[in-house]
Design an enzyme around this catalytic site. Sequence first.
Site, PDB file in Angstrom:
ATOM      1  N   ILE A  49      10.578   9.979  -4.810  1.00  0.00           N
ATOM      2  CA  ILE A  49      10.570   9.088  -5.977  1.00  0.00           C
ATOM      3  C   ILE A  49      10.059   9.816  -7.213  1.00  0.00           C
ATOM      4  O   ILE A  49      10.551   9.612  -8.313  1.00  0.00           O
ATOM      5  CB  ILE A  49       9.678   7.844  -5.712  1.00  0.00           C
ATOM      6  N   GLY A  50       9.069  10.677  -7.016  1.00  0.00           N
ATOM      7  CA  GLY A  50       8.512  11.402  -8.158  1.00  0.00           C
ATOM      8  C   GLY A  50       7.592  10.554  -9.019  1.00  0.00           C
ATOM      9  O   GLY A  50       7.470  10.758 -10.226  1.00  0.00           O
TER      10      GLY A  50
ATOM     11  N   ASN B 246      -5.025   9.278  -6.096  1.00  0.00           N
ATOM     12  CA  ASN B 246      -3.888   9.815  -5.347  1.00  0.00           C
ATOM     13  C   ASN B 246      -3.757  11.305  -5.624  1.00  0.00           C
ATOM     14  O   ASN B 246      -3.271  11.713  -6.671  1.00  0.00           O
ATOM     15  CB  ASN B 246      -2.606   9.064  -5.737  1.00  0.00           C
TER      16      ASN B 246
ATOM     17  N   CYS C 284      -0.234  14.014  -5.872  1.00  0.00           N
ATOM     18  CA  CYS C 284       0.608  14.041  -7.063  1.00  0.00           C
ATOM     19  C   CYS C 284       1.505  15.283  -7.078  1.00  0.00           C
ATOM     20  O   CYS C 284       1.044  16.401  -6.909  1.00  0.00           O
ATOM     21  CB  CYS C 284      -0.278  14.025  -8.313  1.00  0.00           C
TER      22      CYS C 284
ATOM     23  N   LYS D 113      -6.891   9.663  -1.665  1.00  0.00           N
ATOM     24  CA  LYS D 113      -5.674   9.712  -0.850  1.00  0.00           C
ATOM     25  C   LYS D 113      -5.058  11.095  -0.948  1.00  0.00           C
ATOM     26  O   LYS D 113      -4.801  11.594  -2.049  1.00  0.00           O
ATOM     27  CB  LYS D 113      -4.658   8.670  -1.289  1.00  0.00           C
TER      28      LYS D 113
ATOM     29  N   ASN E  56       0.406  10.935   5.949  1.00  0.00           N
ATOM     30  CA  ASN E  56       0.772  11.932   6.963  1.00  0.00           C
ATOM     31  C   ASN E  56       2.289  12.085   7.010  1.00  0.00           C
ATOM     32  O   ASN E  56       2.928  11.734   7.986  1.00  0.00           O
ATOM     33  CB  ASN E  56       0.229  11.490   8.317  1.00  0.00           C
ATOM     34  N   THR E  57       2.835  12.597   5.916  1.00  0.00           N
ATOM     35  CA  THR E  57       4.289  12.591   5.769  1.00  0.00           C
ATOM     36  C   THR E  57       4.835  14.006   5.615  1.00  0.00           C
ATOM     37  O   THR E  57       4.868  14.551   4.511  1.00  0.00           O
ATOM     38  CB  THR E  57       4.683  11.755   4.535  1.00  0.00           C
TER      39      THR E  57
ATOM     40  N   GLY F 188       3.488   1.244   5.111  1.00  0.00           N
ATOM     41  CA  GLY F 188       4.323   1.553   3.960  1.00  0.00           C
ATOM     42  C   GLY F 188       5.748   1.088   4.131  1.00  0.00           C
ATOM     43  O   GLY F 188       6.076  -0.092   3.995  1.00  0.00           O
TER      44      GLY F 188
END
Length: 307
Positions: free
Chosen positions: A71-72, A131, A134, A169, A196-197, A269
């Site tokens: 998504i950015g 977050n 980034c 995060k 955890n992606t 999510g």
Amino acid sequence: MNSLETRLGRAVFRNPVMGASGCTGHGYELAEYTDLSRYGAVSLKTVTYHARPGNPPERVNEVPGGIISSIGLQNPGPDVFLAQTMPKSLAALDRDQIVVSVAGDTVEEYVELCRRTVERYGDQIAAVEVNAACPNVNHGAGYYSRDAQAARELVTAAKEAVDVPVFYKFNTNFENYLEVAAAVSETGVDAIYTSNTPMGLKIDIRKKRPVLGNVVGPVCGSAIRPIGMLRIWNLYQVVSVPLVASGGASTWEDVIEYMLAGATAVGVGSAQFAHPDIVPQIVSGLEEYVRREGLDSLSTLVGAAHA
Ligand SMILES: Cc1cc2nc3c(=O)[nH]c(=O)nc-3n(C[C@H](O)[C@H](O)[C@H](O)COP(=O)(O)O)c2cc1C
């Protein structure tokens, strides 16, 4: 006492199931599809210091057991967020449910966003989530997720700037994720929230091109849950603050499994895309589970599999 009550540092939530940032809108968008009062919390879509148009399309595509996306961090920036979005979130969610997610390119930008949010809404939110995943910071993608000293400085500065609970995060994809988490844990941050992606790629065989405009992107959904499980298991052994797991949780059993590995709360999510009513279903499953097991508090399970 509510047996699902969940403490993340100074923040207290009604249950451990949190709508993960970017997959739960700003809460209010889901109001007609689900019962928002059943969410432990909603981490609002990350707001960045400067408005961001996001990455070129296509941004989201299905893969087996999940989705690949890039998504950015598209968002309209803090002026619009604070003036127009926040009032709608406040109307849809209770104070103890609202977690504001912020990101910047520098420590100063993060701190400024935390300050502005708390100045205006500090007594109406549960926490701010810094977050660190980034994609577009001065020092390269994920800098505050992969440099232990930078991560520690970021969290220390955010904690000093505001008097609400602060969550960190980060993305656990970098080899030194345990070192980074240990450094951040020393700051006494209220919780460390993990995304955890792992990164992935999908190619459209008819067009003979990658499906994502950004070519690569993180993979989320149930396909990656065992990876997230191992990372939470490892993190639990090196940090002294509560962990929030995200990565592939879509059932109450997944939440229990993550808790046994060491998570105090779990972010849900992308499962919400297919089933917008999934969080209340998970919470009902947890309520049934504590009744069946005769538990006073679900939190007694945190890390229990390590014994
Ligand atoms: C479409 C999409 C947008 C996301 N946007 C954000 C975001 O703005 N901020 C953030 O911290 N995480 C973001 N995430 C990461 C999720 O919050 C979550 O950590 C990740 O998807 C793993 O959980 P899941 O497997 O349950 O989807 C996004 C994920 C997706 C799929």
